[in-house]
Design a protein around this motif. Structure first.
Motif, PDB file in Angstrom:
ATOM      1  N   THR A 126       0.845  -1.205   0.000  1.00 15.57           N
ATOM      2  CA  THR A 126       0.000   0.000   0.000  1.00 15.57           C
ATOM      3  C   THR A 126       0.870   1.240   0.000  1.00 15.57           C
ATOM      4  N   LEU A 127       1.914   1.237   0.860  1.00 18.88           N
ATOM      5  CA  LEU A 127       2.824   2.377   0.920  1.00 18.88           C
ATOM      6  C   LEU A 127       3.549   2.548  -0.422  1.00 18.88           C
ATOM      7  N   ALA A 128       3.965   1.433  -1.044  1.00 22.98           N
ATOM      8  CA  ALA A 128       4.620   1.512  -2.357  1.00 22.98           C
ATOM      9  C   ALA A 128       3.658   2.058  -3.410  1.00 22.98           C
ATOM     10  N   LEU A 129       2.400   1.656  -3.311  1.00 18.68           N
ATOM     11  CA  LEU A 129       1.399   2.173  -4.253  1.00 18.68           C
ATOM     12  C   LEU A 129       1.213   3.673  -4.093  1.00 18.68           C
ATOM     13  N   VAL A 130       1.112   4.147  -2.854  1.00 22.49           N
ATOM     14  CA  VAL A 130       0.938   5.585  -2.597  1.00 22.49           C
ATOM     15  C   VAL A 130       2.158   6.352  -3.078  1.00 22.49           C
ATOM     16  N   VAL A 131       3.353   5.842  -2.806  1.00 22.61           N
ATOM     17  CA  VAL A 131       4.581   6.526  -3.258  1.00 22.61           C
ATOM     18  C   VAL A 131       4.641   6.518  -4.783  1.00 22.61           C
ATOM     19  N   GLY A 132       4.264   5.406  -5.414  1.00 19.61           N
ATOM     20  CA  GLY A 132       4.261   5.334  -6.877  1.00 19.61           C
ATOM     21  C   GLY A 132       3.277   6.305  -7.502  1.00 19.61           C
ATOM     22  N   VAL A 133       2.098   6.421  -6.883  1.00 20.65           N
ATOM     23  CA  VAL A 133       1.110   7.382  -7.387  1.00 20.65           C
ATOM     24  C   VAL A 133       1.631   8.801  -7.245  1.00 20.65           C
ATOM     25  N   ALA A 134       2.273   9.105  -6.111  1.00 16.94           N
ATOM     26  CA  ALA A 134       2.819  10.454  -5.892  1.00 16.94           C
ATOM     27  C   ALA A 134       3.914  10.760  -6.907  1.00 16.94           C
ATOM     28  N   ILE A 135       4.810   9.800  -7.124  1.00 13.51           N
ATOM     29  CA  ILE A 135       5.890  10.018  -8.094  1.00 13.51           C
ATOM     30  C   ILE A 135       5.306  10.140  -9.510  1.00 13.51           C
ATOM     31  N   GLY A 136       4.340   9.311  -9.855  1.00 14.68           N
ATOM     32  CA  GLY A 136       3.684   9.403 -11.165  1.00 14.68           C
ATOM     33  C   GLY A 136       2.987  10.734 -11.361  1.00 14.68           C
ATOM     34  N   PHE A 137       2.353  11.211 -10.261  1.00  9.96           N
ATOM     35  CA  PHE A 137       1.678  12.515 -10.343  1.00  9.96           C
ATOM     36  C   PHE A 137       2.682  13.631 -10.596  1.00  9.96           C
ATOM     37  N   LEU A 138       3.815  13.586  -9.877  1.00  9.84           N
ATOM     38  CA  LEU A 138       4.831  14.623 -10.069  1.00  9.84           C
ATOM     39  C   LEU A 138       5.417  14.567 -11.485  1.00  9.84           C
ATOM     40  N   ILE A 139       5.692  13.373 -11.977  1.00 15.61           N
ATOM     41  CA  ILE A 139       6.237  13.236 -13.339  1.00 15.61           C
ATOM     42  C   ILE A 139       5.220  13.727 -14.364  1.00 15.61           C
ATOM     43  N   ALA A 140       3.953  13.390 -14.123  1.00 13.08           N
ATOM     44  CA  ALA A 140       2.908  13.814 -15.055  1.00 13.08           C
ATOM     45  C   ALA A 140       2.759  15.327 -15.080  1.00 13.08           C
ATOM     46  N   ARG A 141       2.989  15.969 -13.922  1.00 14.25           N
ATOM     47  CA  ARG A 141       2.879  17.425 -13.871  1.00 14.25           C
ATOM     48  C   ARG A 141       4.063  18.107 -14.536  1.00 14.25           C
ATOM     49  N   LEU A 142       5.236  17.503 -14.432  1.00 14.75           N
ATOM     50  CA  LEU A 142       6.430  18.119 -15.010  1.00 14.75           C
ATOM     51  C   LEU A 142       6.621  17.747 -16.479  1.00 14.75           C
ATOM     52  N   ALA A 143       6.313  16.529 -16.869  1.00  9.88           N
ATOM     53  CA  ALA A 143       6.554  16.047 -18.225  1.00  9.88           C
ATOM     54  C   ALA A 143       5.643  16.686 -19.272  1.00  9.88           C
ATOM     55  N   PRO A 144       4.365  16.960 -19.022  1.00  6.35           N
ATOM     56  CA  PRO A 144       3.539  17.546 -20.084  1.00  6.35           C
ATOM     57  C   PRO A 144       4.030  18.897 -20.563  1.00  6.35           C
ATOM     58  N   ASN A 145       4.824  19.571 -19.756  1.00  6.32           N
ATOM     59  CA  ASN A 145       5.349  20.855 -20.215  1.00  6.32           C
ATOM     60  C   ASN A 145       6.281  20.667 -21.398  1.00  6.32           C
ATOM     61  N   ALA A 146       6.970  19.524 -21.477  1.00  7.40           N
ATOM     62  CA  ALA A 146       7.869  19.270 -22.596  1.00  7.40           C
ATOM     63  C   ALA A 146       7.096  18.800 -23.821  1.00  7.40           C
ATOM     64  N   ALA A 147       6.194  17.869 -23.674  1.00  3.50           N
ATOM     65  CA  ALA A 147       5.463  17.317 -24.809  1.00  3.50           C
ATOM     66  C   ALA A 147       4.519  18.341 -25.446  1.00  3.50           C
ATOM     67  N   PRO A 148       3.724  19.062 -24.688  1.00  2.46           N
ATOM     68  CA  PRO A 148       2.852  20.034 -25.349  1.00  2.46           C
ATOM     69  C   PRO A 148       3.613  21.147 -26.043  1.00  2.46           C
ATOM     70  N   SER A 149       4.835  21.431 -25.604  1.00  2.60           N
ATOM     71  CA  SER A 149       5.559  22.496 -26.295  1.00  2.60           C
ATOM     72  C   SER A 149       5.886  22.069 -27.728  1.00  2.60           C
ATOM     73  N   SER A 150       6.244  20.793 -27.952  1.00  2.00           N
ATOM     74  CA  SER A 150       6.496  20.348 -29.319  1.00  2.00           C
ATOM     75  C   SER A 150       5.187  20.300 -30.102  1.00  2.00           C
ATOM     76  N   THR A 151       4.109  19.871 -29.459  1.00  3.31           N
ATOM     77  CA  THR A 151       2.800  19.868 -30.114  1.00  3.31           C
ATOM     78  C   THR A 151       2.361  21.295 -30.415  1.00  3.31           C
ATOM     79  N   GLN A 152       2.597  22.177 -29.466  1.00  2.00           N
ATOM     80  CA  GLN A 152       2.239  23.588 -29.674  1.00  2.00           C
ATOM     81  C   GLN A 152       3.088  24.181 -30.799  1.00  2.00           C
ATOM     82  N   ARG A 153       4.355  23.777 -30.838  1.00  4.04           N
ATOM     83  CA  ARG A 153       5.239  24.264 -31.897  1.00  4.04           C
ATOM     84  C   ARG A 153       4.738  23.793 -33.265  1.00  4.04           C
ATOM     85  N   GLN A 154       4.331  22.525 -33.341  1.00 11.06           N
ATOM     86  CA  GLN A 154       3.794  21.998 -34.598  1.00 11.06           C
ATOM     87  C   GLN A 154       2.507  22.722 -34.978  1.00 11.06           C
TER      88      GLN A 154
END
Length: 144
Positions: free
Chosen positions: A12-40
């Motif tokens: 359960t603790l590993a699941l919560v930590v994984g969700v938190a890390i996934g949430f942080l990556i998801a918040r930081l990573a879309p800034n890179a991908a949409p910029s290329s999509t926005q550029r296109q």
């Protein structure tokens, strides 16, 4: 019992930590991908705007050229009318020349050709005499 609690608590603790890390990556990573999509998207929008400008420029140029063509045609008509007035020796010749210049505008539509009198459709075979052998006869075309 503590052992069973540990078995449930660690995943359960590993699941919560994984969700938190996934949430942080998801918040930081879309800034890179949409910029290329926005550029296109910006590139496509820029090309579309450029195309629209080319189309507008083309039709403006065409309209200007058509106006020049109309003006040139009018100048030729005026020149011919002036020449007819100046060079015609008598009034009758002058009127005939001027009438031929303006005949295109006042000319009645031409009559159509008369339809054929014979309304029979064309045949796809050669007519034959009543007692003559037809093309499918075994002796047709043979000399006796």
């Amino acid at each position: 019992m503590e052992h069973s609690l540990l078995v449930w608590l660690l995943p359960t603790l590993a699941l919560v930590v994984g969700v938190a890390i996934g949430f942080l990556i998801a918040r930081l990573a879309p800034n890179a991908a949409p910029s290329s999509t926005q550029r296109q998207l910006d590139d496509i929008q820029e090309r579309f705007d450029s195309y629209q400008n080319e189309v507008v420029t083309h039709f403006n140029s065409t309209a200007t050229l058509v106006k020049k063509l109309t003006a040139s045609y009018q100048e030729v008509q005026d020149h011919l009318a002036e020449g007819a007035n100046r060079l015609a020796l008598d009034e009758q010749t002058r009127q005939r020349l001027l009438a031929s210049l303006h005949a295109d505008a006042t000319q009645a539509p031409r009559e159509r050709l008369t339809p054929p009198r014979n309304q029979e459709p064309p045949r796809d075979y050669a007519p034959k005499a009543p007692n003559a052998p037809g093309m499918l006869d075994e002796h047709y075309g043979l000399k006796k």
